[in-house]
Design an enzyme around this catalytic site. Structure first.
Site, PDB file in Angstrom:
ATOM      1  N   GLN A  98       0.639  -0.995  -0.025  1.00 48.96           N
ATOM      2  CA  GLN A  98      -0.085   0.111  -0.079  1.00 48.96           C
ATOM      3  C   GLN A  98       1.058   1.265  -0.028  1.00 48.96           C
ATOM      4  OE1 GLN A  98      -2.107   1.379   3.521  1.00 48.96           O
ATOM      5  NE2 GLN A  98      -4.126   1.546   2.150  1.00 48.96           N
ATOM      6  N   TYR A 114      -5.073  10.970   4.296  1.00 50.67           N
ATOM      7  CA  TYR A 114      -3.837  11.228   3.759  1.00 50.67           C
ATOM      8  C   TYR A 114      -3.969  12.005   2.316  1.00 50.67           C
ATOM      9  CZ  TYR A 114      -2.988   8.221   7.409  1.00 50.67           C
ATOM     10  OH  TYR A 114      -2.858   7.793   8.862  1.00 50.67           O
ATOM     11  N   ARG A 169      -7.773   2.001  -2.531  1.00 52.03           N
ATOM     12  CA  ARG A 169      -8.739   1.882  -1.418  1.00 52.03           C
ATOM     13  C   ARG A 169      -9.370   3.018  -1.048  1.00 52.03           C
ATOM     14  NH1 ARG A 169      -7.617  -0.126   4.723  1.00 52.03           N
ATOM     15  NH2 ARG A 169      -9.265  -1.606   4.591  1.00 52.03           N
ATOM     16  N   GLY A 217      -8.678  -6.832   8.990  1.00 47.37           N
ATOM     17  CA  GLY A 217      -7.582  -6.231   9.771  1.00 47.37           C
ATOM     18  C   GLY A 217      -7.262  -6.647  10.968  1.00 47.37           C
ATOM     19  N   ARG A 218      -7.858  -6.281  12.043  1.00 47.78           N
ATOM     20  CA  ARG A 218      -7.664  -6.530  13.306  1.00 47.78           C
ATOM     21  C   ARG A 218      -7.654  -8.062  13.796  1.00 47.78           C
ATOM     22  NH1 ARG A 218     -12.133  -2.452  15.162  1.00 47.78           N
ATOM     23  NH2 ARG A 218     -13.006  -3.336  13.162  1.00 47.78           N
TER      24      ARG A 218
END
Ligand SMILES: Cc1cc2nc3c(=O)[nH]c(=O)nc-3n(C[C@H](O)[C@H](O)[C@H](O)COP(=O)(O)O)c2cc1C
Length: 360
Positions: free
Chosen positions: A98, A180, A227, A311-312
């Site tokens: 990424q 971002y 994304r 993810g987690r």
């Protein structure tokens, strides 16, 4: 067999199963942005994912802004990442990188000396971030990018995509959310430009579209993903019409024929990001946010997407794929070690079998 374990092809990426590891910043790189041995081991342990999307990584020194986050602009960084991709490929895995340019969500204390903090407009993000030297600090006031500056940043992304391929990655994903740089351009609050990169939604998505075009031109569109998380307010993002902006980006990049759109649920209750993506994007979808094995399977069976990212659950379950396949319980993770240096709480979570051996 559950659809989760069936192979799927996303552009040029052939996945052995539909379980994707979502990108997660873990702040384990050296201060020079070079991935070290702990990162090699962490990603190696998770190689049974159909695809790993490795954590947000800066395409340039200016793109850095957090503590100990990796980059991919120097020969040492490329060599460090090569060890990671070799380890994942040796176990039959697939891994993309990424690319994350933090733009104004940065502190100069977390950058090499002389690296500028840039943004579409000279508007500070009203937020703070952690530095190893001074603890929590305000983000920098950014410099507004000139047109030449924008062209140079796009070229940094293009070169970073080439560097990622040189480092052995199967492709790259553009980080277009979480406040971002690409999202700073997309959101009307942080983008006050009056040139071709500001104003209408079509103008505000131009930067992200041109970055994707440059990366696709360099390494092939079938190895590039993007994304999005429409309406994500993280890092002081404010957009007048997030659904319209997200749709504009989907439509602008549709002709490129990218490998996939990695789409997260919107935090806005009235915005169905998955439906928006299905309507406006011809790309295969990787769905994300809050899934467990059962809900992931149900979403794929309902035809909502091609794959699901976690993810987690990958933090404390390096063998998440095997645990889901065998219906094993999932381990919880320790929040305190999410962003601390070293192997603890990072590459020392045991797989299922080993966890039985250490339990009394
Ligand atoms: C520790 C941590 C770091 C993250 N870093 C990134 C990142 O670098 N890039 C990104 O796009 N998302 C990042 N995310 C968001 C995850 O990719 C994912 O979208 C989120 O955790 C929701 O998915 P989940 O419910 O499966 O955990 C991060 C999440 C966590 C928990």
């Amino acid at each position: 067999m559950s659809i989760l374990f069936e192979p799927v092809r996303l552009g040029e990426l052939q996945l052995a199963n539909r379980i994707v590891m979502a990108p997660m910043t873990r702040s384990r790189a050296g201060s020079d942005g070079v991935p070290g041995s702990d990162m090699v081991e962490y990603y190696r342990q998770r190689a049974s994912a159909g695809l790993i999307v490795a954590e947000g990584t800066a395409p340039s020194a200016s793109g850095l802004g957090y503590c100990r986050t990796p980059a991919i602009y120097s020969a040492e960084q490329i060599a460090g990442w090569r060890r990671v991709t070799d380890a994942v490929h040796a176990r039959g895995g697939r891994i993309v990188l990424q690319l994350m340019h933090v733009g104004r969500a940065a502190s100069h204390l977390n950058k090499p000396a002389g690296a500028a903090t840039v943004a579409p407009s000279a508007i500070r993000a009203r937020t703070q971030l952690f530095t190893d030297s001074q603890g929590l600090v305000d983000t920098d006031v950014p410099e507004a990018l000139s047109l030449e500056g924008i062209a140079a940043v796009i070229d940094d992304y293009r070169q970073a995509a080439l560097n990622a391929r040189e480092a052995g990655f199967d492709g790259v994903e553009l980080h277009c959310t979480s406040g971002y740089l690409p999202m700073q351009f997309m959101a009307s609050g942080s983008n006050q430009r009056t040139d071709a990169y500001g104003g209408s939604a079509q103008h505000r998505v131009r930067f992200a579209m041109e970055v994707l075009q440059a990366m696709a031109g360099a390494i092939g569109a079938g190895r590039v993903g993007v994304r999005q998380c429409p309406g994500n307010p993280y890092n002081d993002i404010d957009d007048q019409a997030p659904a319209e902006t997200a749709a504009a980006l989907c439509e602008a990049v549709a002709p490129l024929g990218l490998a996939y759109l990695h789409i997260m649920r919107s935090p806005q209750a009235d915005l169905d990001a998955f439906a928006l993506a299905r309507t406006h994007s011809p790309q295969a979808l990787i769905l994300n946010d809050g899934f467990d094995g059962a809900s992931a399977r149900a979403a794929l069976e309902a035809g909502e997407g091609a794959a699901v990212s976690f993810g987690r659950h990958f933090i404390a379950n390096p063998d998440l794929v095997e645990r889901l396949r065998n219906d094993r319980p999932l381990a919880g993770f320790d929040r305190k070690t999410l962003y601390t240096a070293g192997a603890k709480g990072y590459s020392d979570y045991p797989n299922w079998q080993a966890s039985l051996e250490v339990s009394p």
